[in-house]
Each structure stands twice: as C-alpha cells, then as structure tokens.
Scaffold this motif. Structure first.
Motif, short mmCIF file in Angstrom:
data_model
loop_
_atom_site.label_atom_id
_atom_site.label_comp_id
_atom_site.label_asym_id
_atom_site.label_seq_id
_atom_site.Cartn_x
_atom_site.Cartn_y
_atom_site.Cartn_z
N PRO A 166 2.73 -14.43 7.07
CA PRO A 166 3.62 -14.07 5.95
C PRO A 166 2.87 -13.79 4.64
N LEU A 167 1.78 -14.51 4.41
CA LEU A 167 1.01 -14.26 3.18
C LEU A 167 0.37 -12.87 3.19
N VAL A 168 -0.21 -12.49 4.32
CA VAL A 168 -0.85 -11.17 4.42
C VAL A 168 0.20 -10.08 4.28
N LEU A 169 1.31 -10.22 5.01
CA LEU A 169 2.36 -9.20 4.92
C LEU A 169 2.95 -9.12 3.51
N THR A 170 3.10 -10.27 2.85
CA THR A 170 3.60 -10.28 1.48
C THR A 170 2.61 -9.61 0.53
N SER A 171 1.33 -9.90 0.70
CA SER A 171 0.30 -9.25 -0.12
C SER A 171 0.34 -7.74 0.05
N TYR A 172 0.46 -7.29 1.31
CA TYR A 172 0.54 -5.86 1.56
C TYR A 172 1.80 -5.26 0.96
N TYR A 173 2.92 -5.95 1.10
CA TYR A 173 4.16 -5.43 0.53
C TYR A 173 4.00 -5.20 -0.98
N GLY A 209 3.42 -1.10 -5.17
CA GLY A 209 2.96 -0.86 -6.54
C GLY A 209 3.12 -2.05 -7.46
N LYS A 210 3.44 -3.21 -6.92
CA LYS A 210 3.59 -4.42 -7.73
C LYS A 210 2.24 -5.17 -7.74
N PHE A 211 1.26 -4.56 -8.39
CA PHE A 211 -0.11 -5.05 -8.31
C PHE A 211 -0.31 -6.40 -8.97
N SER A 212 0.42 -6.68 -10.03
CA SER A 212 0.30 -7.98 -10.69
C SER A 212 0.72 -9.10 -9.75
N THR A 213 1.84 -8.90 -9.06
CA THR A 213 2.32 -9.91 -8.10
C THR A 213 1.40 -9.96 -6.89
N HIS A 214 0.90 -8.80 -6.48
CA HIS A 214 -0.06 -8.74 -5.38
C HIS A 214 -1.27 -9.63 -5.67
N THR A 262 -0.03 3.32 -2.89
CA THR A 262 1.34 2.88 -2.64
C THR A 262 2.02 3.72 -1.56
N ILE A 263 3.10 3.15 -1.03
CA ILE A 263 3.92 3.83 -0.03
C ILE A 263 5.32 3.93 -0.63
N ASP A 264 5.81 5.15 -0.77
CA ASP A 264 7.05 5.39 -1.50
C ASP A 264 8.23 4.56 -1.01
N PHE A 265 8.49 4.51 0.30
CA PHE A 265 9.69 3.81 0.75
C PHE A 265 9.64 2.31 0.46
N LEU A 266 8.45 1.73 0.34
CA LEU A 266 8.35 0.30 0.02
C LEU A 266 8.72 0.03 -1.44
N LYS A 267 8.56 1.04 -2.29
CA LYS A 267 8.92 0.88 -3.69
C LYS A 267 10.43 0.66 -3.86
N ASN A 268 11.20 1.16 -2.90
CA ASN A 268 12.65 1.10 -2.98
C ASN A 268 13.26 -0.12 -2.28
N ILE A 269 12.43 -0.93 -1.65
CA ILE A 269 12.93 -2.12 -0.96
C ILE A 269 12.84 -3.31 -1.92
N SER A 270 13.93 -4.03 -2.05
CA SER A 270 13.94 -5.17 -2.97
C SER A 270 13.00 -6.26 -2.48
N VAL A 271 12.48 -7.02 -3.41
CA VAL A 271 11.58 -8.13 -3.08
C VAL A 271 12.30 -9.11 -2.16
#
Length: 189
Positions: free
Chosen positions: A143-150, A155-160, A10-19
């Motif tokens: 958009p699908l690839v970027l969304t998967s990476y996000y 750390g949202k592995f279930s949604t990933h 995971t990347i810490d700053f991405l954890k703090n960005i809303s979906v």
C-alpha cells in the motif's frame, strides 16, 4: 537543474481520481493480496507434484530482491540530485523487479508451502526477528508503494514526498531482509 515538465511525470486519469477513492482501492487491493498470500503459505495444501525448476525459485527471488534494492537506492540517489525522470525510471524498475519477485514467490509457495526453519542456538531468535519484522513490514510495503505512485503520477508531489519518506526505508528494509532470509535459510535447509 530545471524543474521537470509535469506531463513527463503524471498520468492524466489519475489526476481526476479523488484521494479518498484512490486510497480505498489501494487498501482493498493490498489487503486482499496480503490475505491471499497468508492463505497460500499457511492454510492451502501444497501442490501434489513439484517440478524440478521450483527448487531454483528462492535463488531467483533473492536475485530479484537484490535488484529491487539496487534500483531503490539508485532512485533515491537520482531524486537527491533532482533528476526527476531518472528517479521515476529507477523506481518503476524497482516496482517491476519487486512484482516479478512476488509472482515468483507465489509460484514457489504454491508448490512448497511454508518452509520451517531448522536452525538452533542464537541464530534462531535472530532469524525469527528478521522474519517477523520482514513479514509485518511487507504488509505495509504494497500500500505504501502504490500510494507513493498514486501521489506522484497524479501530480501531488508534495504529498508524494511525505509518503515516500516512509515508503523508501520500509521498502528497502523488506528487500534487503528478503535476501538475508534467503541466505540464512539456505545455510540451514
């Protein structure tokens, strides 16, 4: 096999960005990139002069698409074995080769523009079916690839996993058909 340490993936700053915010940025970037590509290929005047090396870019594009295909499949095989870090490395490498493809593709079409297909007979509808499906699905790949990476890096592995069930086959199809289009065009142009 043990579960990976989430700090490895995971990347810490991405954890703090809303979906909502992340998806908004992804859709905006993807939409602008797709519109730019359409403009570049179909509406912009091509460059006045073309360097000799530009003629080699379609082969490079096919090579990069082939490499992306291999890395996507290796990433899929790694995740099936629950080798999370290896999966991440293969998928990032597929992203890099796909990004290099896109840069090379843009450079080529800056100089050449649209390449008409001169083939006739049964190959013509086959080619255009592959081309149209490739173009339509390629609009969804970014958009699908970027969304998967996000989702993975936040750390949202279930949604990933849910998003990646769509991303994988579409990305694979676009990569493979890109190579097929190259070979068909190469046979007729």
């Amino acid at each position: 096999m043990k579960k990976p340490n989430s700090d490895e993936l995971t990347i810490d700053f991405l954890k703090n960005i809303s979906v909502f915010k992340a998806l908004g940025v992804i859709i905006l970037i993807s939409g602008l990139a797709f519109l730019f590509l359409i403009w570049l290929i179909y509406f912009r005047e091509t460059a006045e002069e073309t360097a000799a090396w530009v003629a080699n870019l379609p082969a490079l594009n096919a090579l990069l698409n082939s490499a992306s295909t291999v890395f996507i499949v290796l990433g899929f095989l790694a995740i099936r074995k629950r080798e999370f870090v290896t999966h991440m490395k293969f998928m990032l490498t597929a992203f890099i080769t796909s990004s290099l493809f896109l840069i090379s593709y843009l450079v080529y079409h800056n100089y050449v523009g649209h390449t008409p297909f001169p083939g006739e007979g049964i190959i013509r509808p086959v080619y255009f079916f592959i081309l149209v499906s490739h173009i339509i699905l390629s609009a969804f790949v970014v958009p699908l690839v970027l969304t998967s990476y996000y989702f993975a890096f936040s750390g949202k592995f279930s949604t990933h996993r849910k998003v990646s069930k769509w991303t994988l086959p579409i990305w694979l199809y676009v990569s493979v058909t890109g190579v097929v289009i190259f070979f068909i065009l190469n046979a007729y142009v």
